[in-house]
Design an enzyme around this catalytic site. Structure first.
Site, mmCIF file in Angstrom:
data_model
loop_
_atom_site.group_PDB
_atom_site.id
_atom_site.type_symbol
_atom_site.label_atom_id
_atom_site.label_comp_id
_atom_site.label_asym_id
_atom_site.label_seq_id
_atom_site.Cartn_x
_atom_site.Cartn_y
_atom_site.Cartn_z
ATOM 1 N N CYS A 83 0.833 -1.222 0.000
ATOM 2 C CA CYS A 83 0.000 0.000 0.000
ATOM 3 C C CYS A 83 0.860 1.262 0.000
ATOM 4 O O CYS A 83 0.344 2.370 -0.129
ATOM 5 C CB CYS A 83 -0.931 0.021 1.214
ATOM 6 S SG CYS A 83 -2.204 -1.241 1.118
ATOM 7 N N TYR A 141 -3.131 4.536 5.643
ATOM 8 C CA TYR A 141 -2.272 3.363 5.876
ATOM 9 C C TYR A 141 -0.968 3.396 5.060
ATOM 10 O O TYR A 141 0.116 3.168 5.586
ATOM 11 C CB TYR A 141 -3.094 2.122 5.533
ATOM 12 C CG TYR A 141 -2.403 0.803 5.727
ATOM 13 C CD1 TYR A 141 -2.121 0.328 6.998
ATOM 14 C CD2 TYR A 141 -2.054 0.003 4.636
ATOM 15 C CE1 TYR A 141 -1.502 -0.903 7.176
ATOM 16 C CE2 TYR A 141 -1.448 -1.223 4.797
ATOM 17 C CZ TYR A 141 -1.175 -1.674 6.073
ATOM 18 O OH TYR A 141 -0.560 -2.888 6.236
ATOM 19 N N GLU A 186 -10.764 -8.799 8.323
ATOM 20 C CA GLU A 186 -10.242 -9.890 7.498
ATOM 21 C C GLU A 186 -10.002 -9.438 6.056
ATOM 22 O O GLU A 186 -10.632 -8.534 5.557
ATOM 23 C CB GLU A 186 -11.205 -11.095 7.525
ATOM 24 C CG GLU A 186 -12.572 -10.872 6.916
ATOM 25 C CD GLU A 186 -13.551 -10.154 7.836
ATOM 26 O OE1 GLU A 186 -13.117 -9.602 8.848
ATOM 27 O OE2 GLU A 186 -14.746 -10.119 7.503
ATOM 28 N N LYS A 187 -9.084 -10.140 5.395
ATOM 29 C CA LYS A 187 -8.748 -9.818 4.009
ATOM 30 C C LYS A 187 -9.475 -10.778 3.067
ATOM 31 O O LYS A 187 -10.059 -11.770 3.509
ATOM 32 C CB LYS A 187 -7.247 -9.938 3.818
ATOM 33 C CG LYS A 187 -6.519 -9.015 4.764
ATOM 34 C CD LYS A 187 -5.220 -8.615 4.211
ATOM 35 C CE LYS A 187 -4.761 -7.388 4.948
ATOM 36 N NZ LYS A 187 -3.536 -6.887 4.428
ATOM 37 N N LYS A 189 -17.281 -16.845 3.547
ATOM 38 C CA LYS A 189 -18.588 -16.693 2.901
ATOM 39 C C LYS A 189 -19.040 -18.003 2.241
ATOM 40 O O LYS A 189 -20.217 -18.342 2.246
ATOM 41 C CB LYS A 189 -18.544 -15.560 1.859
ATOM 42 C CG LYS A 189 -18.482 -14.164 2.504
ATOM 43 C CD LYS A 189 -18.427 -13.069 1.440
ATOM 44 C CE LYS A 189 -18.305 -11.696 2.066
ATOM 45 N NZ LYS A 189 -18.361 -10.609 1.074
ATOM 46 N N ARG A 193 -5.112 -9.154 -7.406
ATOM 47 C CA ARG A 193 -4.103 -9.052 -6.351
ATOM 48 C C ARG A 193 -3.214 -10.290 -6.433
ATOM 49 O O ARG A 193 -3.570 -11.294 -7.054
ATOM 50 C CB ARG A 193 -4.745 -9.077 -4.945
ATOM 51 C CG ARG A 193 -5.625 -7.894 -4.585
ATOM 52 C CD ARG A 193 -4.818 -6.620 -4.354
ATOM 53 N NE ARG A 193 -5.678 -5.538 -3.911
ATOM 54 C CZ ARG A 193 -6.428 -4.778 -4.702
ATOM 55 N NH1 ARG A 193 -6.449 -4.992 -6.007
ATOM 56 N NH2 ARG A 193 -7.167 -3.802 -4.200
HETATM 57 P P1 NAD Z 1 -2.713 -8.229 12.669
HETATM 58 O O1 NAD Z 1 -3.760 -7.177 12.834
HETATM 59 O O2 NAD Z 1 -3.141 -9.651 12.701
HETATM 60 O O3 NAD Z 1 -1.573 -8.029 13.756
HETATM 61 C C1 NAD Z 1 -1.134 -6.775 14.194
HETATM 62 C C2 NAD Z 1 -1.110 -6.820 15.709
HETATM 63 O O4 NAD Z 1 -0.577 -5.581 16.191
HETATM 64 C C3 NAD Z 1 -2.502 -6.974 16.345
HETATM 65 O O5 NAD Z 1 -2.557 -8.152 17.109
HETATM 66 C C4 NAD Z 1 -2.662 -5.736 17.187
HETATM 67 O O6 NAD Z 1 -3.331 -5.968 18.421
HETATM 68 C C5 NAD Z 1 -1.215 -5.327 17.416
HETATM 69 N N1 NAD Z 1 -1.102 -3.925 17.765
HETATM 70 C C6 NAD Z 1 -1.706 -2.859 17.158
HETATM 71 N N2 NAD Z 1 -1.371 -1.722 17.789
HETATM 72 C C7 NAD Z 1 -0.543 -2.072 18.807
HETATM 73 C C8 NAD Z 1 0.112 -1.343 19.814
HETATM 74 N N3 NAD Z 1 -0.018 -0.015 19.897
HETATM 75 N N4 NAD Z 1 0.869 -2.008 20.721
HETATM 76 C C9 NAD Z 1 0.987 -3.364 20.648
HETATM 77 N N5 NAD Z 1 0.382 -4.114 19.713
HETATM 78 C C10 NAD Z 1 -0.377 -3.476 18.803
HETATM 79 O O7 NAD Z 1 -1.962 -7.879 11.310
HETATM 80 P P2 NAD Z 1 -0.922 -8.748 10.468
HETATM 81 O O8 NAD Z 1 -1.615 -9.177 9.244
HETATM 82 O O9 NAD Z 1 -0.271 -9.751 11.322
HETATM 83 O O10 NAD Z 1 0.120 -7.622 10.054
HETATM 84 C C11 NAD Z 1 1.389 -7.473 10.667
HETATM 85 C C12 NAD Z 1 2.161 -6.344 9.996
HETATM 86 O O11 NAD Z 1 2.294 -6.620 8.605
HETATM 87 C C13 NAD Z 1 1.492 -4.988 10.102
HETATM 88 O O12 NAD Z 1 2.490 -3.991 10.217
HETATM 89 C C14 NAD Z 1 0.815 -4.836 8.768
HETATM 90 O O13 NAD Z 1 0.623 -3.476 8.419
HETATM 91 C C15 NAD Z 1 1.806 -5.522 7.848
HETATM 92 N N6 NAD Z 1 1.189 -6.003 6.609
HETATM 93 C C16 NAD Z 1 0.328 -7.044 6.629
HETATM 94 C C17 NAD Z 1 -0.243 -7.477 5.448
HETATM 95 C C18 NAD Z 1 -1.204 -8.642 5.419
HETATM 96 O O14 NAD Z 1 -1.636 -9.000 4.335
HETATM 97 N N7 NAD Z 1 -1.550 -9.265 6.515
HETATM 98 C C19 NAD Z 1 0.059 -6.828 4.242
HETATM 99 C C20 NAD Z 1 0.932 -5.756 4.263
HETATM 100 C C21 NAD Z 1 1.514 -5.355 5.454
#
Ligand code: NAD
Length: 356
Positions: free
Chosen positions: A140, A169, A211-212, A220, A242
């Site tokens: 993103c 984001y 969810e993604k 679904k 994607r």
């Molecule tokens: P997720 O939401 O499952 O996990 C993120 C975790 O961070 C959550 O459990 C949340 O409670 C925790 N969190 C948020 N704010 C916090 C804070 N202030 N202090 C402590 N914990 C905190 O997301 P994910 O899919 O595991 O993503 C992990 C990383 O990867 C993120 O930085 C996300 O932006 C990045 N990312 C994920 C994807 C994807 O497809 N899943 C894609 C691109 C980037």
């Protein structure tokens, strides 16, 4: 020897980089999807001092890995970051307030506020003397002007600039990347930056609003089968494309990127380059579920950019590797896990769930 094994042999990983089994590893966001999987990955590699941190109360963590120190702390607060990074040799920052398109298009302020997390975590890691710092960026961060066509060319690392990231984001990710680059340039801390492209797999969010697409579509299909209402609603017209990366490729990729000196402070794509249209994702999920559903389309629902794929030229050149789990194979495993979660929830058992 498998391709994965050859890659691991050729490249440095945590195990071969000189990191000792009892060196302190810190993972933030470890109550979530990727952070939880990473804690398990390092545990399975034989590391014995893993500190997992998340602001969610412990009972809501997606995975509990035996022997891992699990702390419920908010790392957008500076004091907490300092105590979390105490004694850390490697820090992996995966904490962020995020979700699928339904979340990031609606809650831009929440997404932007994650800037506090990386700002305080990277400073605390540096002050604490960490040797390596990993930051999870995102596709993103790329210029949205290049993603207006479902068949647009794959995004290469230089496409982030001139910048026109996803509102909220994406800009937060771009700014946090810059922090990582400057902590290396000015202060000499080795940082690693991976731009993830849609990660999916078991132990991910599958309901509740964050969810993604892969998890949402699997759910679904499962719901339609269970309810007998054989219809499925698709966000947008289903032509959006994607690429999706299976979680095991993601954890290995994080390890390889973090321990590659050629990639210090250099943002790199970490994603699959198998391009899938949302309509095809639905067909694959239907095939796995053994059902055909009547499709309805909601053109007003959040759908993100028209098309996005990962150009893997750079990762292949530097690591001789790229995420390669075929989408159908990864989705079958994800579908089976969500079906079990769905059945567990129906039976009144605890499941992985997050409210938007
Ligand atoms: P997720 O939401 O499952 O996990 C993120 C975790 O961070 C959550 O459990 C949340 O409670 C925790 N969190 C948020 N704010 C916090 C804070 N202030 N202090 C402590 N914990 C905190 O997301 P994910 O899919 O595991 O993503 C992990 C990383 O990867 C993120 O930085 C996300 O932006 C990045 N990312 C994920 C994807 C994807 O497809 N899943 C894609 C691109 C980037």
């Amino acid at each position: 020897m498998s391709q994965q094994a050859k890659t691991v042999q050729k490249n440095r990983t945590a195990r071969t980089s000189g990191l000792k089994p009892d060196d302190q590893i810190v993972i933030t966001g470890a109550g979530g999807f990727i952070g939880g999987a990473l804690a398990r990955y390092f545990h399975d590699q034989g590391f014995t001092r893993i500190r997992a941190v998340d602001k969610k109360p412990l009972p809501r963590w997606y995975q509990h890995v035996p022997g891992v120190e699990s702390l419920c702390l908010d790392v957008s607060q500076e004091d907490n970051c300092r105590s979390v990074c105490e004694g850390a040799v490697e820090v992996y920052n995966l904490a962020a307030d995020m979700g699928g398109m339904g979340f990031i298009e609606r809650f831009r302020i929440e997404c932007l506020r994650s800037i506090l997390i990386n700002t305080h975590m990277i400073e605390a890691a540096w002050r604490g003397g960490a040797q390596r710092y990993f930051y999870s960026s995102s596709a993103c961060a790329y210029n949205t002007e290049l993603q207006k066509d479902p068949h647009c060319r794959a995004l290469k690392e230089s496409d982030a600039y001139p910048a026109m990231a996803e509102r909220g984001y994406g800009w937060e990710k771009l700014m946090s990347e810059m922090f990582c680059q400057e902590y290396w340039a000015e202060r000499g801390m080795r940082t690693a930056i991976a731009r993830f492209h849609n990660v999916y797999g078991p132990f991910g969010t599958w309901d509740g609003g964050r969810e993604k697409a892969p998890a949402a579509i699997c759910r679904k299909v499962i719901e339609a089968k269970d309810s007998g209402r054989h219809t499925i609603e698709i966000w947008g017209d289903g032509t959006q494309t994607r690429s999706f990366m299976y979680i095991d490729d993601c954890t290995l990729g994080i390890d390889l990127i973090t321990h590659c000196d050629e990639l210090i402070a250099t943002p790199i794509n970490l994603g699959s380059n198998e391009l899938i249209a949302i309509n095809d994702l639905v067909s694959i999920a239907e095939e796995i579920g053994g059902i055909k559903l009547k499709r309805t389309y909601d053109p007003t629902a959040p759908k993100g950019v028209a098309g996005r794929n990962s150009d893997n030229t750079m990762i292949q050149r530097i690591l001789g590797w790229q995420p390669s789990t075929p989408f159908r194979e990864g989705l079958a495993k994800t579908y089976a896990w969500i079906a079990q979660q769905y059945a567990d929830r129906k039976a009144g058992k605890r499941t992985v769930k997050d409210e938007a």
